[in-house]
Design a protein around this motif. Structure first.
Motif, PDB file in Angstrom:
ATOM      1  N   ILE A  90       0.875  -1.198   0.020  1.00 54.56           N
ATOM      2  CA  ILE A  90       0.051  -0.064   0.002  1.00 54.56           C
ATOM      3  C   ILE A  90       0.835   1.139   0.204  1.00 54.56           C
ATOM      4  CG2 ILE A  90      -2.012   1.020   1.155  1.00 54.56           C
ATOM      5  CD1 ILE A  90      -2.390  -1.696   0.572  1.00 54.56           C
ATOM      6  N   ILE A  91       0.785   2.081  -0.984  1.00 53.52           N
ATOM      7  CA  ILE A  91       1.747   3.221  -1.360  1.00 53.52           C
ATOM      8  C   ILE A  91       0.760   4.397  -0.582  1.00 53.52           C
ATOM      9  CG2 ILE A  91       2.815   4.745  -2.583  1.00 53.52           C
ATOM     10  CD1 ILE A  91       4.329   2.205  -2.553  1.00 53.52           C
ATOM     11  N   GLY A  92       1.114   4.886   0.366  1.00 50.22           N
ATOM     12  CA  GLY A  92       0.129   5.976   0.833  1.00 50.22           C
ATOM     13  C   GLY A  92      -0.729   5.329   1.977  1.00 50.22           C
ATOM     14  N   ILE A 107       3.153  -4.360   3.386  1.00 53.51           N
ATOM     15  CA  ILE A 107       4.087  -3.644   3.285  1.00 53.51           C
ATOM     16  C   ILE A 107       3.405  -2.355   2.978  1.00 53.51           C
ATOM     17  CG2 ILE A 107       6.250  -2.862   1.967  1.00 53.51           C
ATOM     18  CD1 ILE A 107       6.372  -5.686   0.680  1.00 53.51           C
ATOM     19  N   ALA A 108       3.616  -1.177   3.835  1.00 50.21           N
ATOM     20  CA  ALA A 108       2.998   0.070   3.721  1.00 50.21           C
ATOM     21  C   ALA A 108       4.077   1.165   3.994  1.00 50.21           C
ATOM     22  CB  ALA A 108       2.014   0.254   4.899  1.00 50.21           C
ATOM     23  N   THR A 109       3.740   2.324   3.058  1.00 52.68           N
ATOM     24  CA  THR A 109       4.742   3.335   3.253  1.00 52.68           C
ATOM     25  C   THR A 109       3.563   4.717   3.635  1.00 52.68           C
ATOM     26  OG1 THR A 109       4.129   4.429   1.131  1.00 52.68           O
ATOM     27  CG2 THR A 109       5.582   2.603   0.887  1.00 52.68           C
ATOM     28  N   ALA A 110       4.444   5.422   4.365  1.00 57.72           N
ATOM     29  CA  ALA A 110       3.820   6.683   4.978  1.00 57.72           C
ATOM     30  C   ALA A 110       4.920   7.947   4.794  1.00 57.72           C
ATOM     31  CB  ALA A 110       3.278   6.776   6.267  1.00 57.72           C
ATOM     32  N   ARG A 111       4.929   9.115   4.905  1.00 56.43           N
ATOM     33  CA  ARG A 111       5.968   9.997   4.747  1.00 56.43           C
ATOM     34  C   ARG A 111       6.386  10.463   6.427  1.00 56.43           C
ATOM     35  NH1 ARG A 111       4.237  15.092   3.644  1.00 56.43           N
ATOM     36  NH2 ARG A 111       2.051  14.637   3.837  1.00 56.43           N
ATOM     37  N   LYS A 112       5.645  10.255   7.296  1.00 57.28           N
ATOM     38  CA  LYS A 112       5.697  10.987   8.502  1.00 57.28           C
ATOM     39  C   LYS A 112       6.310   9.754   9.511  1.00 57.28           C
ATOM     40  CE  LYS A 112       2.912  14.746   8.248  1.00 57.28           C
ATOM     41  NZ  LYS A 112       1.583  15.532   8.592  1.00 57.28           N
ATOM     42  N   GLU A 114       5.188  -4.218   7.573  1.00 58.23           N
ATOM     43  CA  GLU A 114       6.414  -3.630   7.145  1.00 58.23           C
ATOM     44  C   GLU A 114       6.463  -2.397   6.580  1.00 58.23           C
ATOM     45  OE1 GLU A 114       8.305  -6.823   4.740  1.00 58.23           O
ATOM     46  OE2 GLU A 114       7.103  -8.396   5.543  1.00 58.23           O
ATOM     47  N   THR A 115       7.242  -1.430   6.762  1.00 65.74           N
ATOM     48  CA  THR A 115       7.030   0.100   6.606  1.00 65.74           C
ATOM     49  C   THR A 115       8.195   0.520   6.094  1.00 65.74           C
ATOM     50  OG1 THR A 115       7.813   0.484   8.864  1.00 65.74           O
ATOM     51  CG2 THR A 115       5.315   0.452   8.445  1.00 65.74           C
ATOM     52  N   HIS A 116       8.045   1.350   5.110  1.00 67.82           N
ATOM     53  CA  HIS A 116       9.127   2.325   4.473  1.00 67.82           C
ATOM     54  C   HIS A 116       8.566   3.678   4.407  1.00 67.82           C
ATOM     55  CE1 HIS A 116      11.195  -1.378   3.152  1.00 67.82           C
ATOM     56  NE2 HIS A 116      10.174  -1.783   2.425  1.00 67.82           N
TER      57      HIS A 116
END
Length: 226
Positions: A6-8, A29-34, A47-49
């Motif tokens: 999941i992007i965002g 697998i997940a992404t976030a900015r903060k 799992e995060t990036h």
């Protein structure tokens, strides 16, 4: 164990998609900015990036980190609405919306598609973008939100090109309209909860037939014309 990217995923629909997939036993697998959002996603079991989709170096770095992954679902959820006023957008508005909604997809989708492609005995998966019915050219009935509309129409075009490139390799490309959802973007008077929208999106991705051509679907699976 099936795997979803999941992007965002910091809030709203992306966050709920991550939560539901995790609840059903998927590897997420997940992404976030903060950093705070990354920590919360990690506490959930993802799992995060860290990723700002407008940062070309960060996108390239994510590609390196994900190299070799085999995903069943990859969803590009990151996006912004931009100015709510009518008329021509300011240059800063245009840059923010187009860089986030379109240029990021042009960088990310070709990078993600091979991770979803068929590999050996493994069939291909679904590569999805959170688009909007407002991006449909043929169903447009009124003006308003012109910059957002243009960005989603362009996003759809990028997805169609991605399907032309990777569809024969088992990648099914799906543009999704999430419905009018009670999020920061949709407002408190919207029709759907994030839980309802995310559940519908997941069901649609699970049931939409494999295709070498991009498809445009409502969250409940009904077709939308490009």
């Amino acid at each position: 164990m099936p795997a979803a990217l999941i992007i965002g995923a910091s809030r709203g629909i992306g966050h709920e998609l991550a939560r539901q997939y995790l609840h059903d036993g998927w590897r997420v697998i997940a992404t976030a900015r903060k950093p705070d959002d990354i920590a919360e996603l990690a506490d959930m079991g993802a799992e995060t990036h860290t990723l700002d989709v407008t940062d070309v170096e960060a996108v390239a770095g994510l590609g390196w980190k994900l190299d070799g992954e085999q995903l069943d679902v990859a969803i590009l959820n990151a996006g912004v609405y931009g100015p709510r006023h009518d008329g021509f957008p300011l240059q800063t508005d245009f840059d923010q919306v187009m860089h986030t909604n379109v240029l990021a997809a042009m960088r990310l989708l070709p990078m993600l598609a091979p991770l979803v492609a068929a590999h050996g005995k493994r069939s291909g998966g679904k590569l999805a973008v959170l688009s909007s019915r407002m991006g449909s050219l043929s169903e447009r009935g009124h003006a308003g939100g012109s910059l957002y509309r243009a960005s989603k129409a362009a996003l759809n075009s990028v997805l169609i090109d991605t399907a032309l490139t990777f569809g024969a390799k088992g990648v099914t490309c799906v543009a999704l309209h999430p419905g009018w959802v009670r999020t920061e973007m949709g407002g408190g008077g919207a029709d759907l909860t994030v839980e309802e929208s995310a559940a519908g999106i997941r069901h649609t991705l699970d049931t939409v037939p494999g295709s070498t051509q991009a498809v445009f679907r409502n969250y409940d699976g009904t077709p939308i014309a490009w």
